[in-house]
Design a protein around this motif. Structure first.
Motif, mmCIF file in Angstrom:
data_model
loop_
_atom_site.group_PDB
_atom_site.id
_atom_site.type_symbol
_atom_site.label_atom_id
_atom_site.label_comp_id
_atom_site.label_asym_id
_atom_site.label_seq_id
_atom_site.Cartn_x
_atom_site.Cartn_y
_atom_site.Cartn_z
ATOM 1 N N ARG A 42 -6.288 0.889 -1.517
ATOM 2 C CA ARG A 42 -5.035 0.475 -2.151
ATOM 3 C C ARG A 42 -4.040 1.636 -2.180
ATOM 4 N NH1 ARG A 42 -5.201 -3.067 -6.706
ATOM 5 N NH2 ARG A 42 -4.741 -1.270 -7.996
ATOM 6 N N ARG B 296 0.844 -1.211 0.000
ATOM 7 C CA ARG B 296 0.000 0.000 0.000
ATOM 8 C C ARG B 296 0.876 1.256 0.000
ATOM 9 N NH1 ARG B 296 -3.715 -0.096 4.876
ATOM 10 N NH2 ARG B 296 -4.949 1.440 3.794
ATOM 11 N N ARG C 149 2.317 1.648 -3.456
ATOM 12 C CA ARG C 149 1.276 2.041 -4.423
ATOM 13 C C ARG C 149 0.921 3.519 -4.250
ATOM 14 N NH1 ARG C 149 -2.420 -1.845 -3.474
ATOM 15 N NH2 ARG C 149 -1.454 -3.419 -4.742
#
Ligand SMILES: C[S@@+](CC[C@H](N)C(=O)[O-])C[C@H]1O[C@@H](n2cnc3c(N)ncnc32)[C@H](O)[C@@H]1O
Length: 237
Positions: free
Chosen positions: A222, A166, A169
């Protein structure tokens, strides 16, 4: 996004395709279930203010529970979609009207509960506080609100491989956005949500005399955010 831009963002195609783009997602379904659960404290006949009511996604639930409802929104197109849903329902006591969340034209303590979903992340910390203050003013007891939090890197990284994914991302998303912004003239840039720091949100709740009565995590984003729905109780200040 500032209040001015937000007030015209949900018109035309954005309003017409609103449900179709979102309703099949896990986030939408989890929100529905969570709101259903958070509303259980209210007895049949309770009054609920839903602002922004959007396309009226919770109207069927309100009817099931026997609530009296006021739906307010700044977009006539979103209200038209909500009116379409209301017309399909039999006997829900509901008024739908234009209003700005910062100046709700109802009197103090008029509703048993004021609910605001998918709004507070479109405004900055000041907008968050102003909106919550107004929701608190018109509520007799409860507020139900959704807020997405920015999770500090330390907390993400302490969360093992998932947290690391996470974290990475989020930085990739931020990088992609910065590059896109670099090449896009300001008026054409895509709107971004505000990811409020949890500490700031909790501080705002307590500053306004709002106690957390229940909280549910809707999703671990996410993009390294956590999205919560809170049920808040008004305390005397
Ligand atoms: C992301 S939608 C959320 C709608 C609905 N609550 C939902 O969960 O689907 C944001 C809504 O906020 C409305 N809005 C924007 N600015 C507003 C304001 N100042 N006061 C009231 N509603 C506003 C928009 O018209 C739009 O319907």
């Amino acid at each position: 996004m500032d209040f001015q831009a937000l007030s015209t963002a949900y018109t035309g195609e954005a309003a017409a395709g609103y449900d179709a783009r979102r309703a099949p997602t896990t986030k939408w379904l989890t929100e529905d279930e969570t709101v259903r659960d958070l509303l259980r404290v209210l007895p049949p006949g309770a009054s609920v203010l839903d602002v922004p009511v959007g396309t009226g996604r919770f109207l069927e639930l309100y009817q099931e529970r026997g609530f009296k409802v006021a739906g307010r929104d700044i977009s006539p197109d979103m209200l038209r979609a909500a009116q379409g849903k209301l017309n399909e329902l039999d006997g829900l006591d509901c008024s739908l009207d234009l209003a700005d969340i910062r100046t709700i034209p109802e009197y103090d303590g008029q509703f048993d509960c004021a609910l605001s979903v998918r709004f507070l992340n479109w405004v900055d910390a000041r907008g968050l506080e102003d909106s919550l203050r107004e929701l608190r003013r018109v509520s007799k007891r409860y507020l139900i609100v959704g807020v997405r939090h920015w999770v500090p890197p330390r907390d993400l990284l302490l969360n093992g491989p998932k947290g690391l994914r996470r974290f990475l991302r989020r930085y990739l998303i931020d990088l992609r956005r910065s590059v896109r912004d670099w090449f896009t003239p300001r008026p054409l840039r895509k709107a971004r949500t505000n990811q409020h720091e949890r500490e700031v949100v909790l501080h705002t709740f307590s500053k306004l005399g709002l106690r957390i009565d229940a909280q549910h995590l809707v999703e671990h984003g996410r993009d390294g955010t956590d999205y919560f729905l809170y049920r808040l109780v008004k305390e005397t200040v």
